[in-house]
Design a protein around this motif. Structure first.
Motif, PDB file in Angstrom:
ATOM      1  N   LYS A 311       0.810  -1.213   0.000  1.00 53.65           N
ATOM      2  CA  LYS A 311       0.000   0.000   0.000  1.00 53.65           C
ATOM      3  C   LYS A 311       0.845   1.264   0.000  1.00 53.65           C
ATOM      4  O   LYS A 311       0.529   2.249  -0.679  1.00 53.65           O
ATOM      5  CB  LYS A 311      -0.949   0.008   1.203  1.00 53.65           C
ATOM      6  CG  LYS A 311      -1.906   1.195   1.202  1.00 53.65           C
ATOM      7  CD  LYS A 311      -2.937   1.073   2.278  1.00 53.65           C
ATOM      8  CE  LYS A 311      -3.952   2.205   2.175  1.00 53.65           C
ATOM      9  NZ  LYS A 311      -4.710   2.165   0.895  1.00 53.65           N
ATOM     10  N   PHE A 312       1.936   1.251   0.774  1.00 52.73           N
ATOM     11  CA  PHE A 312       2.697   2.487   0.979  1.00 52.73           C
ATOM     12  C   PHE A 312       4.081   2.473   0.328  1.00 52.73           C
ATOM     13  O   PHE A 312       4.806   3.474   0.424  1.00 52.73           O
ATOM     14  CB  PHE A 312       2.827   2.772   2.477  1.00 52.73           C
ATOM     15  CG  PHE A 312       1.512   2.871   3.185  1.00 52.73           C
ATOM     16  CD1 PHE A 312       0.646   3.925   2.931  1.00 52.73           C
ATOM     17  CD2 PHE A 312       1.102   1.873   4.070  1.00 52.73           C
ATOM     18  CE1 PHE A 312      -0.588   4.005   3.578  1.00 52.73           C
ATOM     19  CE2 PHE A 312      -0.119   1.941   4.719  1.00 52.73           C
ATOM     20  CZ  PHE A 312      -0.969   3.005   4.465  1.00 52.73           C
ATOM     21  N   ASP A 313       4.448   1.345  -0.284  1.00 50.66           N
ATOM     22  CA  ASP A 313       5.763   1.217  -0.910  1.00 50.66           C
ATOM     23  C   ASP A 313       6.864   1.603   0.077  1.00 50.66           C
ATOM     24  O   ASP A 313       7.798   2.351  -0.238  1.00 50.66           O
ATOM     25  CB  ASP A 313       5.851   2.090  -2.167  1.00 50.66           C
ATOM     26  CG  ASP A 313       7.075   1.759  -3.004  1.00 50.66           C
ATOM     27  OD1 ASP A 313       7.573   0.621  -2.921  1.00 50.66           O
ATOM     28  OD2 ASP A 313       7.555   2.654  -3.738  1.00 50.66           O
ATOM     29  N   ALA A 314       6.731   1.116   1.299  1.00 51.64           N
ATOM     30  CA  ALA A 314       7.676   1.430   2.370  1.00 51.64           C
ATOM     31  C   ALA A 314       7.612   0.329   3.416  1.00 51.64           C
ATOM     32  O   ALA A 314       6.649  -0.436   3.467  1.00 51.64           O
ATOM     33  CB  ALA A 314       7.342   2.776   3.009  1.00 51.64           C
ATOM     34  N   GLU A 315       8.634   0.289   4.249  1.00 61.68           N
ATOM     35  CA  GLU A 315       8.659  -0.671   5.343  1.00 61.68           C
ATOM     36  C   GLU A 315       7.924  -0.107   6.561  1.00 61.68           C
ATOM     37  O   GLU A 315       8.085   1.078   6.887  1.00 61.68           O
ATOM     38  CB  GLU A 315      10.105  -1.005   5.745  1.00 61.68           C
ATOM     39  CG  GLU A 315      10.901  -1.729   4.673  1.00 61.68           C
ATOM     40  CD  GLU A 315      10.377  -3.127   4.428  1.00 61.68           C
ATOM     41  OE1 GLU A 315       9.902  -3.776   5.375  1.00 61.68           O
ATOM     42  OE2 GLU A 315      10.437  -3.570   3.263  1.00 61.68           O
ATOM     43  N   PRO A 316       7.137  -0.910   7.258  1.00 62.54           N
ATOM     44  CA  PRO A 316       6.512  -0.422   8.496  1.00 62.54           C
ATOM     45  C   PRO A 316       7.550  -0.282   9.591  1.00 62.54           C
ATOM     46  O   PRO A 316       8.482  -1.079   9.684  1.00 62.54           O
ATOM     47  CB  PRO A 316       5.494  -1.515   8.835  1.00 62.54           C
ATOM     48  CG  PRO A 316       6.078  -2.755   8.232  1.00 62.54           C
ATOM     49  CD  PRO A 316       6.792  -2.317   6.988  1.00 62.54           C
ATOM     50  N   GLY A 317       7.420   0.732  10.397  1.00 66.46           N
ATOM     51  CA  GLY A 317       8.384   0.974  11.462  1.00 66.46           C
ATOM     52  C   GLY A 317       7.724   1.049  12.824  1.00 66.46           C
ATOM     53  O   GLY A 317       6.550   0.688  12.983  1.00 66.46           O
ATOM     54  N   PRO A 318       8.457   1.537  13.830  1.00 70.67           N
ATOM     55  CA  PRO A 318       7.922   1.624  15.189  1.00 70.67           C
ATOM     56  C   PRO A 318       6.596   2.383  15.243  1.00 70.67           C
ATOM     57  O   PRO A 318       6.427   3.413  14.607  1.00 70.67           O
ATOM     58  CB  PRO A 318       9.028   2.381  15.943  1.00 70.67           C
ATOM     59  CG  PRO A 318      10.274   2.083  15.183  1.00 70.67           C
ATOM     60  CD  PRO A 318       9.851   2.001  13.744  1.00 70.67           C
ATOM     61  N   TYR A 319       5.660   1.839  15.988  1.00 66.29           N
ATOM     62  CA  TYR A 319       4.350   2.422  16.280  1.00 66.29           C
ATOM     63  C   TYR A 319       3.391   2.389  15.101  1.00 66.29           C
ATOM     64  O   TYR A 319       2.293   2.946  15.183  1.00 66.29           O
ATOM     65  CB  TYR A 319       4.484   3.827  16.882  1.00 66.29           C
ATOM     66  CG  TYR A 319       5.277   3.759  18.160  1.00 66.29           C
ATOM     67  CD1 TYR A 319       4.756   3.137  19.287  1.00 66.29           C
ATOM     68  CD2 TYR A 319       6.591   4.227  18.212  1.00 66.29           C
ATOM     69  CE1 TYR A 319       5.500   3.003  20.438  1.00 66.29           C
ATOM     70  CE2 TYR A 319       7.344   4.094  19.363  1.00 66.29           C
ATOM     71  CZ  TYR A 319       6.796   3.476  20.473  1.00 66.29           C
ATOM     72  OH  TYR A 319       7.539   3.333  21.612  1.00 66.29           O
ATOM     73  N   SER A 320       3.760   1.698  14.015  1.00 62.97           N
ATOM     74  CA  SER A 320       2.785   1.491  12.949  1.00 62.97           C
ATOM     75  C   SER A 320       1.715   0.508  13.392  1.00 62.97           C
ATOM     76  O   SER A 320       0.517   0.714  13.115  1.00 62.97           O
ATOM     77  CB  SER A 320       3.474   1.001  11.680  1.00 62.97           C
ATOM     78  OG  SER A 320       4.259  -0.150  11.922  1.00 62.97           O
ATOM     79  N   THR A 321       2.106  -0.557  14.097  1.00 62.46           N
ATOM     80  CA  THR A 321       1.111  -1.531  14.552  1.00 62.46           C
ATOM     81  C   THR A 321       0.258  -0.972  15.683  1.00 62.46           C
ATOM     82  O   THR A 321      -0.946  -1.236  15.758  1.00 62.46           O
ATOM     83  CB  THR A 321       1.791  -2.836  15.000  1.00 62.46           C
ATOM     84  OG1 THR A 321       2.805  -2.537  15.973  1.00 62.46           O
ATOM     85  CG2 THR A 321       2.427  -3.557  13.826  1.00 62.46           C
ATOM     86  N   GLN A 322       0.869  -0.201  16.578  1.00 62.77           N
ATOM     87  CA  GLN A 322       0.084   0.399  17.660  1.00 62.77           C
ATOM     88  C   GLN A 322      -0.946   1.386  17.115  1.00 62.77           C
ATOM     89  O   GLN A 322      -2.069   1.481  17.620  1.00 62.77           O
ATOM     90  CB  GLN A 322       1.008   1.098  18.669  1.00 62.77           C
ATOM     91  CG  GLN A 322       1.832   0.148  19.530  1.00 62.77           C
ATOM     92  CD  GLN A 322       3.166  -0.218  18.898  1.00 62.77           C
ATOM     93  OE1 GLN A 322       3.365  -0.073  17.685  1.00 62.77           O
ATOM     94  NE2 GLN A 322       4.105  -0.677  19.719  1.00 62.77           N
ATOM     95  N   SER A 323      -0.575   2.117  16.066  1.00 58.39           N
ATOM     96  CA  SER A 323      -1.517   3.063  15.459  1.00 58.39           C
ATOM     97  C   SER A 323      -2.626   2.327  14.711  1.00 58.39           C
ATOM     98  O   SER A 323      -3.785   2.757  14.723  1.00 58.39           O
ATOM     99  CB  SER A 323      -0.766   4.008  14.523  1.00 58.39           C
ATOM    100  OG  SER A 323       0.201   4.752  15.249  1.00 58.39           O
ATOM    101  N   TYR A 324      -2.270   1.238  14.069  1.00 58.80           N
ATOM    102  CA  TYR A 324      -3.260   0.359  13.434  1.00 58.80           C
ATOM    103  C   TYR A 324      -4.257  -0.119  14.490  1.00 58.80           C
ATOM    104  O   TYR A 324      -5.480  -0.076  14.287  1.00 58.80           O
ATOM    105  CB  TYR A 324      -2.523  -0.810  12.802  1.00 58.80           C
ATOM    106  CG  TYR A 324      -3.362  -1.878  12.139  1.00 58.80           C
ATOM    107  CD1 TYR A 324      -3.670  -1.805  10.784  1.00 58.80           C
ATOM    108  CD2 TYR A 324      -3.800  -2.990  12.859  1.00 58.80           C
ATOM    109  CE1 TYR A 324      -4.412  -2.815  10.157  1.00 58.80           C
ATOM    110  CE2 TYR A 324      -4.544  -3.995  12.247  1.00 58.80           C
ATOM    111  CZ  TYR A 324      -4.842  -3.901  10.897  1.00 58.80           C
ATOM    112  OH  TYR A 324      -5.571  -4.903  10.297  1.00 58.80           O
TER     113      TYR A 324
END
Length: 392
Positions: A311-324
Motif C-alpha cells: 500500500k505504501f511502498d515502504a517498510e513499516p516501522g515503530p508504532y505502525s502496529t500500535q496506530s493500526y
C-alpha cells in the motif's frame, strides 16, 4: 463539554490463531462488520491524529499515519461501522508542546470524534485538557509517560506500556545481566525523565544494581562531551538512555569515542534505524533497547507487513502496529456504543475485554492503561534492531 475526572490511583486479522477473535470480538458481531442498528447517521466517523511530521522525530510520523490509514481502509472496505466510514485527519505535533497544542485545537475545530494520536509525551500532555473540554476520547498509541494517566481524566486511554512498566522491564534486564553500577541519562522531557526517575526508584529500592549517576542532557545539541565525561567518570558497567533517537545516536557514538565499552540500553523513543545511522553501525552494534513490539518482532505478522509494503511502498516501522490497533480499538468502541457520543464511547472502551491486538488481548486497567506492558528487549544486530529477549 467537560468530562468528569477519575480519581487518580497511587495481532491483527493476519495473526493466525487470532484471526477469528479479531473479526468476531465483542457481542453482536465483529469489529469489521456493520450492525443493523446504528445512530441513523451516514456521516463519517472522524479520527484525529497528532504525530511528528517535522522535527527530530519526524521519521516516526509516517509510520503512525500509515498504520492508522491501513486499518481505516480495511474497515471501510468491509462496510465501515454501522454503515459509516472512518476518516483520518492528521496534524503535525513536531514533538513540540506549542505545535501540538495548536494541532489539538485545529482537530477540535475540524470536529473529530476520537483522537488516536500522541507520540512524544511532553507534546501530548498539553493536548489532554483541550480534548477533555471538547469531549473527545483519546486512544494514545505511543506516548506513555505515567504523567498522562496521573491526570485522572476519564477520556484518556493508553495502548502502549507506561513508563513504570518500561522501567520494570529495564531493571529486570539490567539485573539479569549482572549489572552493578548503572548510569541513567535523560533529556529533561516528560517521557524521558519519567522512565529515568522510575528506573532509579526501582534500583534504589532493590538489592541489585546501584545508581552511580543520573545525568540530564539538553535536547537538540550536537556535543554531549560534558555529559559523556560525567558518565565515564562515574565508572558504570551499564548505561541506560531514556530519550529519543536523535540525541541517543549522538550519545552512543560519543560514549564509544570516549572509551566506554560496557552495555548501553535505550528506551523505546530511540528505537529507530536513524539511531544506528547517527551513532554509526559499529558504535550501535549490540546496543539494547526496551521496546514494545515492532512489526518484525511479531510472530505471524508477515501478511500484515506485506500489505503495508504494497500500500505504501515502504517498510513499516515503530508504532505502525500500535496506530493500526488504535483505529481498531476506536472502531470497536463506536460499534459497541452504537454512536460517537462521548460518554457512551468511554463506557465502551472501559468495557472492552479480550479484543485481540498485536500486543495481545486488550482489557484496560482502572487507570486506562494496559494490564501488561508488553515490553521486549531488542538489540542492534548487524546494524538493525532485532528481538533479543521477551519479558512477561
Amino acid at each position: 463539554m467537560t468530562l468528569p475526572s477519575r480519581r487518580p490511583r497511587s495481532r491483527s486479522a493476519y495473526l493466525g490463531v487470532f484471526a477469528a477473535s479479531i473479526v468476531l470480538t465483542g457481542c453482536g458481531g465483529g469489529l469489521l462488520s456493520s450492525g443493523e442498528e446504528g445512530g441513523g447517521s451516514d456521516e463519517p466517523i472522524v479520527l484525529g491524529m497528532i504525530t511528528p511530521l517535522s522535527g527530530s522525530s519526524a521519521a516516526i510520523g509516517p509510520y503512525m499515519q500509515n498504520g492508522a490509514q491501513l486499518a481505516i481502509d480495511e474497515i471501510n472496505a468491509d462496510g465501515g461501522i454501522d454503515g459509516r466510514e472512518l476518516e483520518l485527519v492528521v496534524e503535525d505535533g513536531a514533538c513540540d508542546p506549542r505545535t501540538a497544542t495548536a494541532a489539538a485545537n485545529k482537530l477540535v475545530t475540524d470536529g473529530i470524534d476520537i483522537s488516536i494520536g500522541g507520540y512524544c509525551s511532553g507534546a501530548t500532555l498539553p493536548t489532554l485538557p483541550i480534548f477533555e473540554k471538547a469531549g473527545v476520547p483519546m486512544i494514545i498509541p505511543a506516548a506513555n509517560s505515567t504523567e498522562l494517566v496521573e491526570q485522572g481524566l476519564s477520556n484518556v486511554f493508553l495502548i502502549n506500556g507506561t513508563g513504570t512498566q518500561q522501567a520494570d522491564a529495564a531493571v529486570e534486564y539490567m539485573t539479569g545481566q549482572n549489572a552493578t553500577r548503572v548510569a541513567l541519562v535523560d533529556d529533561n522531557t516528560s517521557y524521558s525523565t519519567d522512565i529515568a526517575e522510575r528506573t532509579a526508584e526501582l534500583l534504589e529500592e532493590g538489592s541489585g544494581p546501584e545508581v552511580v549517576l543520573h545525568e540530564s542532557v539538553t535536547a537538540g545539541e550536537s556535543d554531549y562531551s560534558a555529559n559523556v565525561n560525567a558518565v565515564v567518570q562515574s565508572d558504570p558497567d551499564f548505561v541506560y538512555w531514556t530519550g529519543y533517537y536523535q540525541e541517543g545516536g549522538l550519545l552512543v557514538r560519543q560514549l564509544r569515542q570516549a572509551g566506554y565499552t560496557g552495555p548501553i540500553m535505550v528506551a523505546d523513543g530511540s528505537v529507530d534505524q536513524q539511531l544506528v545511522e547517527i551513532a554509526g553501525p559499529e558504535n550501535a552494534e549490540g546496543v539494547f533497547a526496551t521496546m514494545t513490539q515492532t512489526p518484525d518482532t511479531i510472530p505471524g505478522a508477515e501478511d500484515w507487513i506485506a500489505d503495508y509494503r504494497e500500500k505504501f511502498d515502504a517498510e513499516p516501522g515503530p508504532y505502525s502496529t500500535q496506530s493500526y490497533d488504535a483505529v481498531r480499538v476506536a472502531a470497536e468502541a463506536v460499534r459497541e456504543a452504537g454512536s460517537t457520543d462521548t460518554e457512551d464511547v468511554i463506557a465502551a472502551l472501559e468495557g472492552i475485554d479480550g479484543l485481540e491486538l498485536f500486543s495481545g488481548p486488550l482489557k484496560f486497567t482502572e487507570e486506562h492503561t494496559l494490564s501488561s506492558g508488553g515490553f521486549l528487549i531488542l538489540s542492534v544486530q548487524d546494524g538493525k534492531f532485532a528481538l533479543e529477549d521477551a519479558l512477561d
